[in-house]
Design an enzyme around this catalytic site. Structure first.
Site, mmCIF file in Angstrom:
data_model
loop_
_atom_site.group_PDB
_atom_site.id
_atom_site.type_symbol
_atom_site.label_atom_id
_atom_site.label_comp_id
_atom_site.label_asym_id
_atom_site.label_seq_id
_atom_site.Cartn_x
_atom_site.Cartn_y
_atom_site.Cartn_z
ATOM 1 N N LYS A 13 0.844 -1.216 0.000
ATOM 2 C CA LYS A 13 0.000 0.000 0.000
ATOM 3 C C LYS A 13 0.873 1.258 0.000
ATOM 4 C CE LYS A 13 -2.176 -0.913 3.888
ATOM 5 N NZ LYS A 13 -1.657 -2.235 4.305
ATOM 6 N N ARG A 88 -9.327 1.045 8.932
ATOM 7 C CA ARG A 88 -8.984 -0.345 9.240
ATOM 8 C C ARG A 88 -10.089 -1.040 10.012
ATOM 9 N NH1 ARG A 88 -2.898 0.472 9.161
ATOM 10 N NH2 ARG A 88 -1.950 -1.521 9.595
ATOM 11 N N ARG A 127 11.660 -6.887 5.247
ATOM 12 C CA ARG A 127 11.623 -5.416 5.205
ATOM 13 C C ARG A 127 12.603 -4.814 6.214
ATOM 14 N NH1 ARG A 127 6.001 -2.209 5.413
ATOM 15 N NH2 ARG A 127 5.739 -3.145 7.463
ATOM 16 N N ARG A 160 11.432 -3.040 11.738
ATOM 17 C CA ARG A 160 10.350 -2.487 12.549
ATOM 18 C C ARG A 160 9.978 -3.516 13.612
ATOM 19 N NH1 ARG A 160 5.706 -0.149 8.540
ATOM 20 N NH2 ARG A 160 4.434 -1.172 10.118
ATOM 21 N N ARG A 171 -0.710 -9.329 13.479
ATOM 22 C CA ARG A 171 -1.248 -8.285 12.588
ATOM 23 C C ARG A 171 -2.169 -8.893 11.535
ATOM 24 N NH1 ARG A 171 3.990 -5.508 10.556
ATOM 25 N NH2 ARG A 171 2.664 -3.978 9.529
HETATM 26 P P1 AMP Z 1 1.086 0.386 9.207
HETATM 27 O O1 AMP Z 1 2.352 1.126 8.983
HETATM 28 O O2 AMP Z 1 -0.049 0.929 8.404
HETATM 29 O O3 AMP Z 1 1.252 -1.111 9.065
HETATM 30 O O4 AMP Z 1 0.676 0.650 10.735
HETATM 31 C C1 AMP Z 1 1.526 0.258 11.808
HETATM 32 C C2 AMP Z 1 0.716 0.170 13.094
HETATM 33 O O5 AMP Z 1 0.154 1.457 13.411
HETATM 34 C C3 AMP Z 1 -0.482 -0.768 13.053
HETATM 35 O O6 AMP Z 1 -0.128 -2.118 13.309
HETATM 36 C C4 AMP Z 1 -1.362 -0.186 14.153
HETATM 37 O O7 AMP Z 1 -0.875 -0.504 15.443
HETATM 38 C C5 AMP Z 1 -1.153 1.319 13.946
HETATM 39 N N1 AMP Z 1 -2.133 1.864 12.967
HETATM 40 C C6 AMP Z 1 -1.853 2.432 11.753
HETATM 41 N N2 AMP Z 1 -2.980 2.811 11.125
HETATM 42 C C7 AMP Z 1 -4.001 2.477 11.955
HETATM 43 C C8 AMP Z 1 -5.420 2.594 11.869
HETATM 44 N N3 AMP Z 1 -6.018 3.118 10.791
HETATM 45 N N4 AMP Z 1 -6.148 2.140 12.921
HETATM 46 C C9 AMP Z 1 -5.579 1.607 14.017
HETATM 47 N N5 AMP Z 1 -4.252 1.448 14.156
HETATM 48 C C10 AMP Z 1 -3.459 1.884 13.138
#
Ligand code: AMP
Length: 215
Positions: A13, A88, A127, A160, A171
């Site tokens: 994404k 989400r 990654r 990460r 996740r």
């Molecule tokens: P991402 O980089 O999008 O994979 O997000 C990393 C982490 O940030 C996720 O595993 C969640 O803990 C938090 N996070 C990011 N976006 C959201 C969202 N829209 N709703 C809830 N938690 C989020």
């Protein structure tokens, strides 16, 4: 164009959203990036989000919706945006609908990138991110020139915390339980466009462009 890029963690994404940002001249809004930046800066938001993020859990909807409302009100979003990693959950999707209704600017399309679980686990385990400038690498498909050193700024590459195997599994579980149901939500609204996310970056970008009708 007002877009959502949808898909599991590791679907690409972020990569595709950045390409759309360049192509269409609209900002990429990644809630994950905003939260990671808040953590780096040690803000209240960053502190609240940290424990959820490191466990692979979702940050509470109210926190995320407040953050998105504030970001979408900024002038660079006037002509459109690409949302990446948001919404989400169903309450987030409903919240977004409300915010955009107030602004009189509904969503144009939700692009869903589909990638099988085994490819996701492989991608996320490989990654690495620069601890200094945030540049992303993949040890298999897009490695740095020197081991563990960022090509761009010389910073150290790190994994990460949420890309560790046990957190990746969590996740994915959370994605299937809370996020996947958004498929029916957006299909019912006629916004859903499914795109195969397996393949090279340019190959997938070609499919995304076709789904959006942009050359
Ligand atoms: P991402 O980089 O999008 O994979 O997000 C990393 C982490 O940030 C996720 O595993 C969640 O803990 C938090 N996070 C990011 N976006 C959201 C969202 N829209 N709703 C809830 N938690 C989020």
């Amino acid at each position: 164009m007002r877009l959502v890029l949808f898909g599991p963690p590791g679907a690409g994404k972020g990569t595709q959203a950045k390409k759309l940002q360049t192509k269409l001249g609209i900002p990429q809004i990644s809630t994950g990036d905003i939260l990671r930046e808040a953590r780096r800066q040690g803000t209240e938001l960053g502190r609240r989000a940290a424990e959820y993020m490191d466990q692979g859990e979702l940050v509470p909807d109210e926190v995320i919706l407040e953050l998105v409302r504030e970001r979408l009100s900024q002038p660079d979003c006037r002509d459109g945006f690409v949302l990446d990693g948001f919404p989400r959950t169903i309450p987030q999707a409903e919240g977004l609908e409300g915010i955009l209704e107030e602004m009189g600017r509904p969503l144009d399309r939700v692009v869903s990138l589909t990638v099988p679980d085994e490819v996701i686990v492989e991608r996320l385990s490989a990654r690495r991110v620069c601890g200094r400038c945030g540049q992303e690498y993949n040890l298999k498909t897009c490695p740095p020139r020197w081991d563990e050193v960022c090509d761009r700024c010389g910073g150290e590459l790190v994994q990460r915390p949420d890309d560790r195997p046990e957190t990746i599994r969590e996740r994915l579980r959370v994605y299937k339980e809370k996020t996947e149901p958004l498929g029916s939500f957006y299909r019912e609204r006629g916004l859903w466009a499914k795109v195969d996310g397996v393949g090279g970056v340019e190959e997938v970008f070609g499919r995304v462009r076709r789904a959006l009708g942009i050359l």
